[in-house]
Design a protein around this motif. Structure first.
Motif, PDB file in Angstrom:
ATOM      1  N   LEU A  24      -6.929   7.143  -3.316  1.00  0.00           N
ATOM      2  CA  LEU A  24      -7.943   6.097  -3.363  1.00  0.00           C
ATOM      3  C   LEU A  24      -8.154   5.514  -1.979  1.00  0.00           C
ATOM      4  O   LEU A  24      -7.193   5.325  -1.218  1.00  0.00           O
ATOM      5  N   ARG A  25      -9.385   5.202  -1.670  1.00  0.00           N
ATOM      6  CA  ARG A  25      -9.688   4.381  -0.509  1.00  0.00           C
ATOM      7  C   ARG A  25      -9.643   2.928  -0.957  1.00  0.00           C
ATOM      8  O   ARG A  25     -10.369   2.533  -1.871  1.00  0.00           O
ATOM      9  N   LEU A  26      -8.754   2.142  -0.364  1.00  0.00           N
ATOM     10  CA  LEU A  26      -8.656   0.722  -0.675  1.00  0.00           C
ATOM     11  C   LEU A  26      -9.409  -0.059   0.389  1.00  0.00           C
ATOM     12  O   LEU A  26      -9.188   0.141   1.592  1.00  0.00           O
ATOM     13  N   ARG A  27     -10.283  -0.935  -0.045  1.00  0.00           N
ATOM     14  CA  ARG A  27     -11.096  -1.716   0.893  1.00  0.00           C
ATOM     15  C   ARG A  27     -11.018  -3.195   0.531  1.00  0.00           C
ATOM     16  O   ARG A  27     -11.027  -3.556  -0.640  1.00  0.00           O
ATOM     17  N   VAL A  35       0.841  -1.205   0.000  1.00  0.00           N
ATOM     18  CA  VAL A  35       0.000   0.000   0.000  1.00  0.00           C
ATOM     19  C   VAL A  35       0.873   1.251   0.000  1.00  0.00           C
ATOM     20  O   VAL A  35       0.586   2.227  -0.708  1.00  0.00           O
ATOM     21  N   ARG A  36       1.961   1.238   0.769  1.00  0.00           N
ATOM     22  CA  ARG A  36       2.846   2.402   0.784  1.00  0.00           C
ATOM     23  C   ARG A  36       3.465   2.639  -0.586  1.00  0.00           C
ATOM     24  O   ARG A  36       3.575   3.777  -1.043  1.00  0.00           O
ATOM     25  N   GLY A  37       3.892   1.560  -1.244  1.00  0.00           N
ATOM     26  CA  GLY A  37       4.464   1.711  -2.572  1.00  0.00           C
ATOM     27  C   GLY A  37       3.452   2.225  -3.571  1.00  0.00           C
ATOM     28  O   GLY A  37       3.755   3.114  -4.385  1.00  0.00           O
ATOM     29  N   PHE A  38       2.247   1.682  -3.539  1.00  0.00           N
ATOM     30  CA  PHE A  38       1.185   2.132  -4.438  1.00  0.00           C
ATOM     31  C   PHE A  38       0.808   3.577  -4.136  1.00  0.00           C
ATOM     32  O   PHE A  38       0.552   4.374  -5.049  1.00  0.00           O
ATOM     33  N   SER A  39       0.809   3.924  -2.856  1.00  0.00           N
ATOM     34  CA  SER A  39       0.504   5.300  -2.465  1.00  0.00           C
ATOM     35  C   SER A  39       1.513   6.271  -3.073  1.00  0.00           C
ATOM     36  O   SER A  39       1.146   7.326  -3.608  1.00  0.00           O
ATOM     37  N   GLY A  40       2.792   5.896  -3.031  1.00  0.00           N
ATOM     38  CA  GLY A  40       3.810   6.732  -3.645  1.00  0.00           C
ATOM     39  C   GLY A  40       3.654   6.823  -5.151  1.00  0.00           C
ATOM     40  O   GLY A  40       3.921   7.869  -5.749  1.00  0.00           O
ATOM     41  N   SER A  41       3.203   5.724  -5.765  1.00  0.00           N
ATOM     42  CA  SER A  41       2.980   5.742  -7.209  1.00  0.00           C
ATOM     43  C   SER A  41       1.853   6.690  -7.579  1.00  0.00           C
ATOM     44  O   SER A  41       1.947   7.447  -8.558  1.00  0.00           O
ATOM     45  N   LEU A  42       0.783   6.687  -6.803  1.00  0.00           N
ATOM     46  CA  LEU A  42      -0.315   7.630  -7.035  1.00  0.00           C
ATOM     47  C   LEU A  42       0.167   9.070  -6.898  1.00  0.00           C
ATOM     48  O   LEU A  42      -0.087   9.917  -7.765  1.00  0.00           O
ATOM     49  N   ALA A  43       0.854   9.336  -5.794  1.00  0.00           N
ATOM     50  CA  ALA A  43       1.307  10.707  -5.549  1.00  0.00           C
ATOM     51  C   ALA A  43       2.296  11.161  -6.615  1.00  0.00           C
ATOM     52  O   ALA A  43       2.245  12.305  -7.085  1.00  0.00           O
ATOM     53  N   GLY A  44       3.198  10.257  -7.023  1.00  0.00           N
ATOM     54  CA  GLY A  44       4.197  10.610  -8.018  1.00  0.00           C
ATOM     55  C   GLY A  44       3.605  10.925  -9.375  1.00  0.00           C
ATOM     56  O   GLY A  44       4.198  11.676 -10.160  1.00  0.00           O
ATOM     57  N   ARG A  45       2.447  10.357  -9.658  1.00  0.00           N
ATOM     58  CA  ARG A  45       1.772  10.613 -10.929  1.00  0.00           C
ATOM     59  C   ARG A  45       0.730  11.729 -10.816  1.00  0.00           C
ATOM     60  O   ARG A  45       0.049  12.039 -11.797  1.00  0.00           O
ATOM     61  N   GLY A  46       0.619  12.318  -9.636  1.00  0.00           N
ATOM     62  CA  GLY A  46      -0.350  13.387  -9.450  1.00  0.00           C
ATOM     63  C   GLY A  46      -1.790  12.909  -9.498  1.00  0.00           C
ATOM     64  O   GLY A  46      -2.691  13.681  -9.836  1.00  0.00           O
ATOM     65  N   LEU A  47      -2.023  11.649  -9.149  1.00  0.00           N
ATOM     66  CA  LEU A  47      -3.372  11.078  -9.206  1.00  0.00           C
ATOM     67  C   LEU A  47      -4.098  11.261  -7.878  1.00  0.00           C
ATOM     68  O   LEU A  47      -3.476  11.346  -6.811  1.00  0.00           O
ATOM     69  N   GLY A  52     -13.499  -5.938   5.271  1.00  0.00           N
ATOM     70  CA  GLY A  52     -13.697  -4.752   6.090  1.00  0.00           C
ATOM     71  C   GLY A  52     -12.459  -3.936   6.404  1.00  0.00           C
ATOM     72  O   GLY A  52     -12.561  -2.888   7.049  1.00  0.00           O
ATOM     73  N   SER A  53     -11.270  -4.357   5.963  1.00  0.00           N
ATOM     74  CA  SER A  53     -10.063  -3.554   6.188  1.00  0.00           C
ATOM     75  C   SER A  53     -10.004  -2.411   5.187  1.00  0.00           C
ATOM     76  O   SER A  53     -10.447  -2.554   4.038  1.00  0.00           O
ATOM     77  N   THR A  54      -9.477  -1.274   5.601  1.00  0.00           N
ATOM     78  CA  THR A  54      -9.400  -0.108   4.724  1.00  0.00           C
ATOM     79  C   THR A  54      -8.045   0.569   4.843  1.00  0.00           C
ATOM     80  O   THR A  54      -7.415   0.550   5.907  1.00  0.00           O
ATOM     81  N   TRP A  55      -7.613   1.173   3.754  1.00  0.00           N
ATOM     82  CA  TRP A  55      -6.399   1.973   3.705  1.00  0.00           C
ATOM     83  C   TRP A  55      -6.673   3.193   2.830  1.00  0.00           C
ATOM     84  O   TRP A  55      -7.519   3.148   1.937  1.00  0.00           O
ATOM     85  N   THR A  56      -5.926   4.254   3.064  1.00  0.00           N
ATOM     86  CA  THR A  56      -5.918   5.386   2.148  1.00  0.00           C
ATOM     87  C   THR A  56      -4.587   5.393   1.413  1.00  0.00           C
ATOM     88  O   THR A  56      -3.528   5.433   2.040  1.00  0.00           O
ATOM     89  N   GLY A  77      -3.997  13.074   0.520  1.00  0.00           N
ATOM     90  CA  GLY A  77      -5.246  13.800   0.633  1.00  0.00           C
ATOM     91  C   GLY A  77      -6.403  12.905   1.032  1.00  0.00           C
ATOM     92  O   GLY A  77      -6.232  11.722   1.339  1.00  0.00           O
ATOM     93  N   ARG A  78      -7.582  13.488   0.995  1.00  0.00           N
ATOM     94  CA  ARG A  78      -8.789  12.766   1.392  1.00  0.00           C
ATOM     95  C   ARG A  78      -9.399  12.099   0.160  1.00  0.00           C
ATOM     96  O   ARG A  78      -9.738  12.766  -0.816  1.00  0.00           O
ATOM     97  N   PRO A  79      -9.554  10.778   0.174  1.00  0.00           N
ATOM     98  CA  PRO A  79     -10.049  10.097  -1.027  1.00  0.00           C
ATOM     99  C   PRO A  79     -11.537  10.322  -1.252  1.00  0.00           C
ATOM    100  O   PRO A  79     -12.327  10.376  -0.304  1.00  0.00           O
ATOM    101  N   THR A  80     -11.895  10.456  -2.508  1.00  0.00           N
ATOM    102  CA  THR A  80     -13.306  10.559  -2.893  1.00  0.00           C
ATOM    103  C   THR A  80     -13.718   9.398  -3.780  1.00  0.00           C
ATOM    104  O   THR A  80     -14.854   9.340  -4.244  1.00  0.00           O
ATOM    105  N   ALA A  81     -12.783   8.478  -4.033  1.00  0.00           N
ATOM    106  CA  ALA A  81     -13.062   7.294  -4.839  1.00  0.00           C
ATOM    107  C   ALA A  81     -12.509   6.083  -4.105  1.00  0.00           C
ATOM    108  O   ALA A  81     -11.619   6.202  -3.255  1.00  0.00           O
ATOM    109  N   SER A  82     -13.034   4.908  -4.435  1.00  0.00           N
ATOM    110  CA  SER A  82     -12.623   3.714  -3.722  1.00  0.00           C
ATOM    111  C   SER A  82     -12.464   2.528  -4.669  1.00  0.00           C
ATOM    112  O   SER A  82     -13.062   2.475  -5.738  1.00  0.00           O
ATOM    113  N   LEU A  83     -11.656   1.584  -4.214  1.00  0.00           N
ATOM    114  CA  LEU A  83     -11.469   0.301  -4.877  1.00  0.00           C
ATOM    115  C   LEU A  83     -11.692  -0.782  -3.835  1.00  0.00           C
ATOM    116  O   LEU A  83     -11.075  -0.749  -2.762  1.00  0.00           O
TER     117      LEU A  83
END
Length: 225
Positions: A155-158, A140-152, A162-166, A170-176
């Motif tokens: 995402l809320r990952l669920r 999740v940390r690696g994917f988080s860096g990939s999102l931030a690095g691409r300016g995307l 019932g486990s969740t990650w951001t 920023g504050r996610p408005t979309a989820s996977l």
């Protein structure tokens, strides 16, 4: 990146469990060394085990240890399992002495490959595993860096459990949402673009799909298992 549960400490906590799991898998299936591993298209089971042993030797050297002398020729599955256990036990001791907070990449790599082996051998993933939580957090940390690095957008990952990650900034408005297994395999580069798009997204997934290629991970051309 935030998560709903803490990462277990020390970081290498699941490494002996991965070694035991892979040994049990392969000892129960003698003669499987030449079997291909679809998640690692250029590797056989023996190649994958050789990779895991080589990583352990590299980590041991990095922490001041000396691996056993190199073999005089190619090793088969039984000998590789023994060599990995020998080196891995010393890695465990040295990481424990160092505080146990430097083994997370090694554990994630090993656990991911245990899942690769299980898929190749037609064995379902374990219901629970000590390496799962720290490995998932690292992905999740690696994917988080990939999102931030691409300016995307974040995402809320669920998981369906019932486990969740951001992931992202920023504050996610979309989820996977996906099963824990499918989400792990997606973050570890084991799901094709088509498979990623078929997961449960709260909106069209196309903007986020490039972020699943990050670090050592590239998406397979064919659907993964």
């Amino acid at each position: 990146m935030t998560a709903t549960r803490p990462v277990p400490a020390p970081d290498f906590v699941g490494y002996p469990a991965v070694r035991r799991g892979i040994r049990a898998l392969l000892e129960a299936r003698p003669g499987s060394g030449h079997r291909p591993v679809p998640a690692c298209p250029e590797w056989t089971v023996t190649d994958l085990l050789g990779h895991l042993t080589a990583i352990a030797e590299r980590v041991l050297t990095r922490h001041g240890g000396t691996p056993p002398p190199p073999p005089s020729g190619p090793l088969g599955v039984p000998a590789l399992l023994d060599r990995w256990d020998e080196v891995g036990a010393e890695v465990d001791r040295r990481l424990a002495a160092a505080g146990g907070n430097r083994g997370e990449i090694m554990v994630m790599d090993a656990y991911t490959h245990e899942l690769d082996l299980r898929a190749a051998l037609g064995v379902p993933p374990p219901a629970a595993h000590e390496a799962w939580a720290p490995s998932f957090e690292l992905l999740v940390r690696g994917f988080s860096g990939s999102l931030a690095g691409r300016g995307l957008r974040p995402l809320r990952l669920r998981t369906t459990g019932g486990s969740t990650w951001t992931a992202g900034t920023g504050r996610p408005t979309a989820s996977l949402t996906a099963s824990a297994y499918d989400l792990y395999r997606a973050l570890a580069g084991r799901r094709s673009l088509g498979q990623l798009a078929e997961l449960e997204w709260s909106e069209a997934p196309e903007p986020w799909l490039p972020a699943f290629t990050w670090g050592p991970f590239t998406l397979p051309a064919v659907p993964g298992v």
